[in-house]
Design a protein around this motif. Structure first.
Motif, PDB file in Angstrom:
ATOM      1  N   THR A 278       0.845  -1.193   0.000  1.00 57.38           N
ATOM      2  CA  THR A 278       0.000   0.000   0.000  1.00 57.38           C
ATOM      3  C   THR A 278       0.883   1.248   0.000  1.00 57.38           C
ATOM      4  OG1 THR A 278      -0.038   0.156   2.404  1.00 57.38           O
ATOM      5  CG2 THR A 278      -1.734  -1.234   1.375  1.00 57.38           C
ATOM      6  N   ALA A 279       0.251   2.397  -0.075  1.00 55.61           N
ATOM      7  CA  ALA A 279       1.000   3.653  -0.012  1.00 55.61           C
ATOM      8  C   ALA A 279       1.722   3.780   1.323  1.00 55.61           C
ATOM      9  CB  ALA A 279       0.053   4.826  -0.226  1.00 55.61           C
ATOM     10  N   LYS A 280       1.101   3.300   2.396  1.00 51.26           N
ATOM     11  CA  LYS A 280       1.747   3.360   3.706  1.00 51.26           C
ATOM     12  C   LYS A 280       3.033   2.548   3.717  1.00 51.26           C
ATOM     13  CE  LYS A 280      -2.363   4.171   6.473  1.00 51.26           C
ATOM     14  NZ  LYS A 280      -3.193   3.685   7.574  1.00 51.26           N
ATOM     15  N   VAL A 281       3.019   1.414   3.063  1.00 52.55           N
ATOM     16  CA  VAL A 281       4.206   0.572   2.988  1.00 52.55           C
ATOM     17  C   VAL A 281       5.313   1.290   2.221  1.00 52.55           C
ATOM     18  CG1 VAL A 281       5.117  -1.591   2.054  1.00 52.55           C
ATOM     19  CG2 VAL A 281       2.914  -1.565   3.221  1.00 52.55           C
ATOM     20  N   ASP A 282       4.935   1.975   1.145  1.00 53.51           N
ATOM     21  CA  ASP A 282       5.917   2.733   0.368  1.00 53.51           C
ATOM     22  C   ASP A 282       6.540   3.856   1.200  1.00 53.51           C
ATOM     23  OD1 ASP A 282       5.606   1.189  -1.877  1.00 53.51           O
ATOM     24  OD2 ASP A 282       4.196   2.564  -2.849  1.00 53.51           O
ATOM     25  N   VAL A 283       5.724   4.543   1.964  1.00 48.71           N
ATOM     26  CA  VAL A 283       6.218   5.630   2.812  1.00 48.71           C
ATOM     27  C   VAL A 283       7.162   5.078   3.874  1.00 48.71           C
ATOM     28  CG1 VAL A 283       5.549   7.385   4.515  1.00 48.71           C
ATOM     29  CG2 VAL A 283       4.253   7.138   2.385  1.00 48.71           C
ATOM     30  N   TYR A 284       6.794   3.957   4.472  1.00 45.74           N
ATOM     31  CA  TYR A 284       7.647   3.311   5.461  1.00 45.74           C
ATOM     32  C   TYR A 284       8.994   2.945   4.839  1.00 45.74           C
ATOM     33  CZ  TYR A 284       9.492  -0.413   8.439  1.00 45.74           C
ATOM     34  OH  TYR A 284      10.296  -1.197   9.204  1.00 45.74           O
TER      35      TYR A 284
END
Length: 88
Positions: free
Chosen positions: A12-18
């Protein structure tokens, strides 16, 4: 590699940000933060967790030298304190 990718969970986008954040901190510190380390106690924590915990404590202590403690020592002082503070 983010944990979700390794265990076949949805990306997800959250995973990319992490993942991006981890890469930035690895650049600042100059080491791989995703490896596991053993504490003096019987608990295990990742290098990333340790780095964030120590950096957070130093930042909140109000001491100005926290940047020198978290930056890659191979830079030998050749860095912008402002840029490092923003990255961390």
């Amino acid at each position: 590699m983010v944990p979700e990718w390794a265990i076949n969970h949805p990306i997800t986008a959250k995973v990319d940000v992490y993942g991006y954040g981890v890469v930035i901190l690895e650049i600042v510190k100059g080491i791989r933060l995703s490896s596991w380390a053993v504490e003096d106690t019987d608990d295990q924590e990742s290098e990333l967790t340790r780095f964030v915990r120590v950096a957070k404590r130093k930042i909140h202590s109000g001491k100005d030298l926290w940047i020198e403690d978290v930056i890659d020592q191979r830079l030998q002082g050749q860095f912008s304190r402002i840029q490092v503070a923003k990255m961390v």
